[in-house]
Design a protein around this motif. Structure first.
Motif, PDB file in Angstrom:
ATOM      1  N   ILE A  51       0.849  -1.194   0.000  1.00  9.26           N
ATOM      2  CA  ILE A  51       0.000   0.000   0.000  1.00  9.26           C
ATOM      3  C   ILE A  51       0.886   1.245   0.000  1.00  9.26           C
ATOM      4  N   PRO A  52       0.654   2.195  -0.904  1.00 12.14           N
ATOM      5  CA  PRO A  52       1.471   3.413  -0.903  1.00 12.14           C
ATOM      6  C   PRO A  52       1.156   4.282   0.309  1.00 12.14           C
ATOM      7  N   GLY A  53       2.155   4.993   0.750  1.00 13.07           N
ATOM      8  CA  GLY A  53       1.967   5.900   1.873  1.00 13.07           C
ATOM      9  C   GLY A  53       2.957   5.620   2.981  1.00 13.07           C
ATOM     10  N   PRO A  54       2.999   6.500   3.962  1.00 14.61           N
ATOM     11  CA  PRO A  54       3.919   6.333   5.083  1.00 14.61           C
ATOM     12  C   PRO A  54       3.614   5.074   5.895  1.00 14.61           C
ATOM     13  N   ILE A  55       4.642   4.389   6.298  1.00 14.58           N
ATOM     14  CA  ILE A  55       4.490   3.128   7.018  1.00 14.58           C
ATOM     15  C   ILE A  55       3.769   3.329   8.345  1.00 14.58           C
ATOM     16  N   ALA A  56       4.113   4.371   9.079  1.00  9.65           N
ATOM     17  CA  ALA A  56       3.498   4.598  10.386  1.00  9.65           C
ATOM     18  C   ALA A  56       1.991   4.838  10.249  1.00  9.65           C
ATOM     19  N   ILE A  57       1.602   5.584   9.244  1.00  9.98           N
ATOM     20  CA  ILE A  57       0.173   5.865   9.047  1.00  9.98           C
ATOM     21  C   ILE A  57      -0.554   4.605   8.601  1.00  9.98           C
ATOM     22  N   ASN A  58       0.035   3.848   7.682  1.00 13.26           N
ATOM     23  CA  ASN A  58      -0.588   2.594   7.256  1.00 13.26           C
ATOM     24  C   ASN A  58      -0.720   1.625   8.423  1.00 13.26           C
ATOM     25  N   SER A  59       0.319   1.530   9.248  1.00 16.90           N
ATOM     26  CA  SER A  59       0.274   0.623  10.397  1.00 16.90           C
ATOM     27  C   SER A  59      -0.766   1.060  11.415  1.00 16.90           C
ATOM     28  N   ALA A  60      -0.845   2.361  11.663  1.00 18.73           N
ATOM     29  CA  ALA A  60      -1.844   2.868  12.611  1.00 18.73           C
ATOM     30  C   ALA A  60      -3.251   2.568  12.115  1.00 18.73           C
ATOM     31  N   THR A  61      -3.475   2.763  10.836  1.00 17.13           N
ATOM     32  CA  THR A  61      -4.785   2.485  10.260  1.00 17.13           C
ATOM     33  C   THR A  61      -5.123   1.003  10.380  1.00 17.13           C
ATOM     34  N   TYR A  62      -4.153   0.154  10.086  1.00 20.63           N
ATOM     35  CA  TYR A  62      -4.344  -1.304  10.151  1.00 20.63           C
ATOM     36  C   TYR A  62      -4.687  -1.757  11.572  1.00 20.63           C
ATOM     37  N   VAL A  63      -3.901  -1.309  12.538  1.00 18.29           N
ATOM     38  CA  VAL A  63      -4.138  -1.710  13.934  1.00 18.29           C
ATOM     39  C   VAL A  63      -5.467  -1.153  14.429  1.00 18.29           C
ATOM     40  N   GLY A  64      -5.738   0.092  14.109  1.00 18.08           N
ATOM     41  CA  GLY A  64      -7.020   0.672  14.524  1.00 18.08           C
ATOM     42  C   GLY A  64      -8.201  -0.080  13.940  1.00 18.08           C
ATOM     43  N   GLN A  65      -8.130  -0.443  12.674  1.00 15.82           N
ATOM     44  CA  GLN A  65      -9.209  -1.197  12.020  1.00 15.82           C
ATOM     45  C   GLN A  65      -9.385  -2.577  12.659  1.00 15.82           C
ATOM     46  N   MET A  66      -8.269  -3.227  12.973  1.00  9.97           N
ATOM     47  CA  MET A  66      -8.340  -4.568  13.556  1.00  9.97           C
ATOM     48  C   MET A  66      -9.002  -4.573  14.924  1.00  9.97           C
ATOM     49  N   TYR A  67      -8.699  -3.572  15.736  1.00  8.04           N
ATOM     50  CA  TYR A  67      -9.130  -3.615  17.130  1.00  8.04           C
ATOM     51  C   TYR A  67     -10.218  -2.628  17.500  1.00  8.04           C
ATOM     52  N   GLY A  68     -10.719  -1.864  16.542  1.00  7.04           N
ATOM     53  CA  GLY A  68     -11.777  -0.935  16.896  1.00  7.04           C
ATOM     54  C   GLY A  68     -12.663  -0.517  15.743  1.00  7.04           C
ATOM     55  N   GLY A  69     -12.402  -1.042  14.558  1.00  7.95           N
ATOM     56  CA  GLY A  69     -13.231  -0.704  13.408  1.00  7.95           C
ATOM     57  C   GLY A  69     -12.826   0.605  12.758  1.00  7.95           C
ATOM     58  N   PHE A  70     -13.741   1.113  11.946  1.00  3.61           N
ATOM     59  CA  PHE A  70     -13.467   2.302  11.129  1.00  3.61           C
ATOM     60  C   PHE A  70     -13.061   3.503  11.968  1.00  3.61           C
ATOM     61  N   TRP A  71     -13.813   3.806  13.012  1.00  2.00           N
ATOM     62  CA  TRP A  71     -13.541   5.015  13.794  1.00  2.00           C
ATOM     63  C   TRP A  71     -12.215   4.915  14.528  1.00  2.00           C
ATOM     64  N   ALA A  72     -11.876   3.742  15.009  1.00  4.27           N
ATOM     65  CA  ALA A  72     -10.576   3.560  15.670  1.00  4.27           C
ATOM     66  C   ALA A  72      -9.439   3.708  14.654  1.00  4.27           C
ATOM     67  N   ALA A  73      -9.652   3.229  13.440  1.00  3.53           N
ATOM     68  CA  ALA A  73      -8.641   3.385  12.391  1.00  3.53           C
ATOM     69  C   ALA A  73      -8.432   4.860  12.081  1.00  3.53           C
ATOM     70  N   LEU A  74      -9.498   5.602  11.984  1.00  2.00           N
ATOM     71  CA  LEU A  74      -9.402   7.037  11.721  1.00  2.00           C
ATOM     72  C   LEU A  74      -8.698   7.759  12.866  1.00  2.00           C
ATOM     73  N   VAL A  75      -9.065   7.420  14.088  1.00  2.00           N
ATOM     74  CA  VAL A  75      -8.470   8.043  15.269  1.00  2.00           C
ATOM     75  C   VAL A  75      -6.982   7.712  15.355  1.00  2.00           C
ATOM     76  N   ALA A  76      -6.609   6.461  15.100  1.00  2.00           N
ATOM     77  CA  ALA A  76      -5.202   6.055  15.155  1.00  2.00           C
ATOM     78  C   ALA A  76      -4.389   6.782  14.086  1.00  2.00           C
ATOM     79  N   THR A  77      -4.963   6.918  12.908  1.00  4.03           N
ATOM     80  CA  THR A  77      -4.279   7.612  11.816  1.00  4.03           C
ATOM     81  C   THR A  77      -4.052   9.078  12.162  1.00  4.03           C
ATOM     82  N   VAL A  78      -5.049   9.724  12.707  1.00  2.00           N
ATOM     83  CA  VAL A  78      -4.911  11.125  13.097  1.00  2.00           C
ATOM     84  C   VAL A  78      -3.912  11.258  14.252  1.00  2.00           C
ATOM     85  N   ALA A  79      -3.991  10.354  15.217  1.00  2.00           N
ATOM     86  CA  ALA A  79      -3.120  10.441  16.392  1.00  2.00           C
ATOM     87  C   ALA A  79      -1.650  10.318  16.030  1.00  2.00           C
TER      88      ALA A  79
END
Length: 114
Positions: A51-79
């Motif tokens: 997936i193109p993009g920064p590794i930290a942002i992709n990883s945050a999105t992935y972990v957030g999606q796995m453990y909290g769904g869409f909103w957690a993925a968004l929050v992790a990406t912003v954080a």
């Protein structure tokens, strides 16, 4: 859960220096507290390469999606992005002062030589 994910990735954003690959051990350490296995971490690393993009942002999105769904993925990406949103404008505001600082320039010259 979303607040916990926000705080974890905010911490990763502030403490993770050196880019995405340098942050991966910190991301794994924190994500393992949510229950991430080594196989899931390997899947995340594979996706980071695809997936193109920064590794930290992709990883945050992935972990957030796995453990909290869409909103957690968004929050992790912003954080994980918040530190950049703070430090870059501060640097731009004081860039002229920083560049004109004699002592800082001497220190950086010595570091470059080393």
């Amino acid at each position: 859960m979303i607040i916990k994910i926000f705080l974890v990735f905010l911490k990763i954003g502030f403490l993770g220096f050196g880019g995405g690959y340098a942050m991966l051990s910190l991301i794994y350490h924190e994500a393992s507290k949510f229950g991430m296995t080594m196989a899931q971490f390997a899947d995340m690393n594979a996706l980071d390469g695809i997936i193109p993009g920064p590794i930290a942002i992709n990883s945050a999105t992935y972990v957030g999606q796995m453990y909290g769904g869409f909103w957690a993925a968004l929050v992790a990406t912003v954080a994980v992005s918040v530190p950049s949103m703070i430090f870059v404008p501060l640097y731009v505001k004081y860039e002229a002062k920083i560049n004109k600082n004699y002592y800082l320039n001497q220190i950086l010259s010595c570091i470059k030589a080393a």
